[in-house]
Write a protein that holds these residues in place. Structure first.
Motif, PDB file in Angstrom:
ATOM      1  N   PRO A  34      -8.273   5.232   5.220  1.00 37.23           N
ATOM      2  CA  PRO A  34      -7.553   3.977   5.018  1.00 37.23           C
ATOM      3  C   PRO A  34      -6.946   3.458   6.314  1.00 37.23           C
ATOM      4  CG  PRO A  34      -6.489   5.815   3.837  1.00 37.23           C
ATOM      5  CD  PRO A  34      -7.699   6.349   4.501  1.00 37.23           C
ATOM      6  N   ASP A  35      -6.922   2.103   6.463  1.00 39.35           N
ATOM      7  CA  ASP A  35      -6.314   1.519   7.645  1.00 39.35           C
ATOM      8  C   ASP A  35      -4.791   1.451   7.461  1.00 39.35           C
ATOM      9  OD1 ASP A  35      -5.806  -0.659   5.956  1.00 39.35           O
ATOM     10  OD2 ASP A  35      -7.539  -1.778   6.659  1.00 39.35           O
ATOM     11  N   GLU A  36      -4.105   0.897   8.469  1.00 39.64           N
ATOM     12  CA  GLU A  36      -2.640   0.888   8.446  1.00 39.64           C
ATOM     13  C   GLU A  36      -2.089   0.110   7.253  1.00 39.64           C
ATOM     14  OE1 GLU A  36      -0.525   2.528  10.331  1.00 39.64           O
ATOM     15  OE2 GLU A  36      -2.116   3.459  11.496  1.00 39.64           O
ATOM     16  N   GLN A  37      -2.687  -1.050   6.943  1.00 40.84           N
ATOM     17  CA  GLN A  37      -2.186  -1.825   5.803  1.00 40.84           C
ATOM     18  C   GLN A  37      -2.430  -1.085   4.500  1.00 40.84           C
ATOM     19  OE1 GLN A  37      -4.135  -5.331   3.928  1.00 40.84           O
ATOM     20  NE2 GLN A  37      -2.343  -6.469   4.654  1.00 40.84           N
ATOM     21  N   GLU A  38      -3.593  -0.449   4.392  1.00 45.22           N
ATOM     22  CA  GLU A  38      -3.888   0.275   3.164  1.00 45.22           C
ATOM     23  C   GLU A  38      -2.937   1.451   2.975  1.00 45.22           C
ATOM     24  OE1 GLU A  38      -7.972   2.106   1.604  1.00 45.22           O
ATOM     25  OE2 GLU A  38      -7.687  -0.057   1.338  1.00 45.22           O
ATOM     26  N   LEU A  39      -2.614   2.134   4.062  1.00 46.26           N
ATOM     27  CA  LEU A  39      -1.644   3.224   3.970  1.00 46.26           C
ATOM     28  C   LEU A  39      -0.288   2.711   3.499  1.00 46.26           C
ATOM     29  CD1 LEU A  39      -2.445   5.316   7.181  1.00 46.26           C
ATOM     30  CD2 LEU A  39      -2.781   6.025   4.803  1.00 46.26           C
ATOM     31  N   ALA A  40       0.099   1.532   4.024  1.00 50.08           N
ATOM     32  CA  ALA A  40       1.368   0.944   3.599  1.00 50.08           C
ATOM     33  C   ALA A  40       1.335   0.602   2.106  1.00 50.08           C
ATOM     34  CB  ALA A  40       1.673  -0.304   4.420  1.00 50.08           C
ATOM     35  N   LEU A  41       0.217   0.027   1.656  1.00 47.30           N
ATOM     36  CA  LEU A  41       0.085  -0.312   0.240  1.00 47.30           C
ATOM     37  C   LEU A  41       0.104   0.931  -0.644  1.00 47.30           C
ATOM     38  CD1 LEU A  41      -2.650  -3.082   0.513  1.00 47.30           C
ATOM     39  CD2 LEU A  41      -0.302  -3.410  -0.281  1.00 47.30           C
ATOM     40  N   LEU A  42      -0.581   1.976  -0.206  1.00 45.53           N
ATOM     41  CA  LEU A  42      -0.586   3.221  -0.971  1.00 45.53           C
ATOM     42  C   LEU A  42       0.828   3.782  -1.108  1.00 45.53           C
ATOM     43  CD1 LEU A  42      -3.780   4.857   0.557  1.00 45.53           C
ATOM     44  CD2 LEU A  42      -3.505   4.182  -1.836  1.00 45.53           C
ATOM     45  N   GLY A  43       1.590   3.712  -0.022  1.00 46.83           N
ATOM     46  CA  GLY A  43       2.966   4.195  -0.070  1.00 46.83           C
ATOM     47  C   GLY A  43       3.831   3.376  -1.009  1.00 46.83           C
ATOM     48  N   LEU A  44       3.665   2.050  -0.980  1.00 48.81           N
ATOM     49  CA  LEU A  44       4.440   1.184  -1.859  1.00 48.81           C
ATOM     50  C   LEU A  44       4.065   1.395  -3.327  1.00 48.81           C
ATOM     51  CD1 LEU A  44       4.304  -2.089   0.258  1.00 48.81           C
ATOM     52  CD2 LEU A  44       6.360  -0.766  -0.266  1.00 48.81           C
ATOM     53  N   ILE A  45       2.769   1.547  -3.583  1.00 48.85           N
ATOM     54  CA  ILE A  45       2.319   1.776  -4.958  1.00 48.85           C
ATOM     55  C   ILE A  45       2.881   3.088  -5.483  1.00 48.85           C
ATOM     56  CG2 ILE A  45       0.290   2.307  -6.374  1.00 48.85           C
ATOM     57  CD1 ILE A  45      -1.244   0.268  -4.626  1.00 48.85           C
ATOM     58  N   ASP A  46       2.806   4.121  -4.653  1.00 50.35           N
ATOM     59  CA  ASP A  46       3.312   5.427  -5.079  1.00 50.35           C
ATOM     60  C   ASP A  46       4.804   5.369  -5.395  1.00 50.35           C
ATOM     61  OD1 ASP A  46       3.350   8.371  -5.370  1.00 50.35           O
ATOM     62  OD2 ASP A  46       4.537   8.264  -3.548  1.00 50.35           O
ATOM     63  N   ALA A  47       5.570   4.705  -4.518  1.00 51.81           N
ATOM     64  CA  ALA A  47       7.019   4.629  -4.726  1.00 51.81           C
ATOM     65  C   ALA A  47       7.354   3.849  -5.995  1.00 51.81           C
ATOM     66  CB  ALA A  47       7.679   3.979  -3.507  1.00 51.81           C
ATOM     67  N   ARG A  91      -6.016  -7.728  -8.471  1.00 52.37           N
ATOM     68  CA  ARG A  91      -5.884  -6.579  -9.363  1.00 52.37           C
ATOM     69  C   ARG A  91      -6.968  -5.529  -9.117  1.00 52.37           C
ATOM     70  NH1 ARG A  91      -5.841  -6.864 -15.928  1.00 52.37           N
ATOM     71  NH2 ARG A  91      -5.121  -4.737 -16.321  1.00 52.37           N
ATOM     72  N   LYS A  92      -8.158  -5.984  -8.767  1.00 46.47           N
ATOM     73  CA  LYS A  92      -9.253  -5.044  -8.519  1.00 46.47           C
ATOM     74  C   LYS A  92      -8.909  -4.100  -7.376  1.00 46.47           C
ATOM     75  CE  LYS A  92     -14.234  -4.828  -7.724  1.00 46.47           C
ATOM     76  NZ  LYS A  92     -15.475  -5.622  -7.532  1.00 46.47           N
ATOM     77  N   ARG A  93      -8.296  -4.637  -6.331  1.00 49.82           N
ATOM     78  CA  ARG A  93      -7.920  -3.781  -5.205  1.00 49.82           C
ATOM     79  C   ARG A  93      -6.790  -2.831  -5.595  1.00 49.82           C
ATOM     80  NH1 ARG A  93      -5.713  -5.404   0.875  1.00 49.82           N
ATOM     81  NH2 ARG A  93      -6.105  -3.359   1.796  1.00 49.82           N
ATOM     82  N   VAL A  94      -5.845  -3.322  -6.386  1.00 48.59           N
ATOM     83  CA  VAL A  94      -4.768  -2.453  -6.867  1.00 48.59           C
ATOM     84  C   VAL A  94      -5.346  -1.301  -7.680  1.00 48.59           C
ATOM     85  CG1 VAL A  94      -2.769  -2.315  -8.395  1.00 48.59           C
ATOM     86  CG2 VAL A  94      -2.998  -4.249  -6.833  1.00 48.59           C
ATOM     87  N   GLN A  95      -6.309  -1.598  -8.538  1.00 54.63           N
ATOM     88  CA  GLN A  95      -6.939  -0.549  -9.345  1.00 54.63           C
ATOM     89  C   GLN A  95      -7.614   0.491  -8.459  1.00 54.63           C
ATOM     90  OE1 GLN A  95      -9.422  -3.046 -11.755  1.00 54.63           O
ATOM     91  NE2 GLN A  95      -7.961  -3.114 -13.458  1.00 54.63           N
ATOM     92  N   ARG A  96      -8.273   0.016  -7.397  1.00 54.67           N
ATOM     93  CA  ARG A  96      -8.943   0.947  -6.486  1.00 54.67           C
ATOM     94  C   ARG A  96      -7.923   1.836  -5.786  1.00 54.67           C
ATOM     95  NH1 ARG A  96     -10.026   1.286  -1.200  1.00 54.67           N
ATOM     96  NH2 ARG A  96      -9.189  -0.784  -0.732  1.00 54.67           N
ATOM     97  N   LEU A  97      -6.815   1.245  -5.329  1.00 53.89           N
ATOM     98  CA  LEU A  97      -5.785   2.026  -4.638  1.00 53.89           C
ATOM     99  C   LEU A  97      -5.102   3.005  -5.590  1.00 53.89           C
ATOM    100  CD1 LEU A  97      -4.220  -0.806  -2.439  1.00 53.89           C
ATOM    101  CD2 LEU A  97      -5.723   1.033  -1.685  1.00 53.89           C
ATOM    102  N   MET A  98      -4.839   2.570  -6.809  1.00 53.38           N
ATOM    103  CA  MET A  98      -4.254   3.489  -7.784  1.00 53.38           C
ATOM    104  C   MET A  98      -5.222   4.631  -8.085  1.00 53.38           C
ATOM    105  SD  MET A  98      -2.232   0.924 -10.424  1.00 53.38           S
ATOM    106  CE  MET A  98      -1.511   2.276 -11.373  1.00 53.38           C
ATOM    107  N   GLY A  99      -6.517   4.318  -8.078  1.00 54.27           N
ATOM    108  CA  GLY A  99      -7.515   5.365  -8.281  1.00 54.27           C
ATOM    109  C   GLY A  99      -7.497   6.402  -7.175  1.00 54.27           C
ATOM    110  N   ILE A 100      -7.293   5.959  -5.925  1.00 53.91           N
ATOM    111  CA  ILE A 100      -7.199   6.889  -4.797  1.00 53.91           C
ATOM    112  C   ILE A 100      -6.044   7.859  -5.014  1.00 53.91           C
ATOM    113  CG2 ILE A 100      -6.593   7.060  -2.333  1.00 53.91           C
ATOM    114  CD1 ILE A 100      -8.151   4.449  -1.904  1.00 53.91           C
ATOM    115  N   LEU A 101      -4.940   7.335  -5.550  1.00 52.77           N
ATOM    116  CA  LEU A 101      -3.753   8.157  -5.776  1.00 52.77           C
ATOM    117  C   LEU A 101      -3.803   8.934  -7.093  1.00 52.77           C
ATOM    118  CD1 LEU A 101      -1.044   5.563  -4.656  1.00 52.77           C
ATOM    119  CD2 LEU A 101      -1.941   7.484  -3.341  1.00 52.77           C
ATOM    120  N   GLY A 102      -4.824   8.666  -7.902  1.00 55.95           N
ATOM    121  CA  GLY A 102      -4.913   9.353  -9.195  1.00 55.95           C
ATOM    122  C   GLY A 102      -3.882   8.874 -10.184  1.00 55.95           C
ATOM    123  N   LEU A 103      -3.491   7.587 -10.099  1.00 54.44           N
ATOM    124  CA  LEU A 103      -2.430   7.056 -10.945  1.00 54.44           C
ATOM    125  C   LEU A 103      -2.992   6.173 -12.046  1.00 54.44           C
ATOM    126  CD1 LEU A 103       0.189   5.983  -8.251  1.00 54.44           C
ATOM    127  CD2 LEU A 103      -0.037   8.174  -9.413  1.00 54.44           C
TER     128      LEU A 103
END
Length: 200
Positions: free
Chosen positions: A5-18, A44-56
């Motif tokens: 993941p790039d820097e923005q994606e890492l930031a999004l993953l962190g925000l989603i997790d929190a 929403r499609k991108r959010v679903q993909r990111l949540m999938g990465i986190l297993g959420l």
């Protein structure tokens, strides 16, 4: 191997997790609104993909919850109403992730449901099923065999590599719905044990 993941994606993953930690019932729709409120142009499609990465997945079931691999067999849930009253009656496994400065590693663990003892664990930088199989085999080698082994329906656990180990040992396979289950509370120290457990 998937791209890092790039820097923005890492930031999004962190925000989603929190936000998911604060509101574990949130699905992709509410997470999308939350991120847009912070100024991110995200669909929403991108959010679903990111949540999938986190297993959420939101705790409440819905049409867009994660699904197992379509070619993998899914086994029925065997534990409804079962009293867990002894060691090696029921084991379970789950995956979570650990956030690092520049990425994530994934943690899988096997526990005994009666004692809540962690029987084995493994870390990996991918969600390949191999590290889950290694974790399972270590637990079996060290502690013997349970009567029932419970997992969610994630593709790592529905894979033939994983279920094949259980079937070879003649262990009954039980599967419940996908989504982060007990592992987060376990590693946070809130998975207190009781002597008898009735499954729901």
């Amino acid at each position: 191997m998937a791209a890092k993941p790039d820097e923005q994606e890492l930031a999004l993953l962190g925000l989603i997790d929190a936000e998911y930690t604060r509101h574990p019932f949130y699905g992709s729709r509410k997470i999308k609104h939350y991120l847009r409120g912070l100024g991110y142009k995200i669909n929403r499609k991108r959010v679903q993909r990111l949540m999938g990465i986190l297993g959420l997945a939101g705790m409440a079931p819905g049409p867009n919850t994660s699904r197992p691999h379509p070619q993998h067999k899914v086994y029925p849930y065997l534990l409804r109403g079962v009293n867990v009253i002894r060691p090696n009656q029921v084991w379970s496994t789950d995956i979570t992730y650990i956030r690092l400065a520049r990425g994530f590693v994934y943690l899988v663990a096997v526990i005994d449901w009666y004692s809540r003892k962690v029987l084995s664990w493994r870390l990996s930088n991918t969600l390949d099923s191999g590290f889950c199989v290694d974790c399972l085999e270590q637990a079996l080698q060290t502690y013997g065999t349970p009567e029932i082994f419970n997992t969610d329906q994630g593709c790592q656990f529905t894979s033939e590599a994983f279920t094949g180990v259980l079937l070879k040992k003649e262990i009954a396979i039980s599967m419940d719905g996908r989504g982060r289950a007990w592992i987060t509370s376990l590693w946070n120290g809130s998975g207190a044990a009781s002597n008898t457990r009735t499954c729901i």
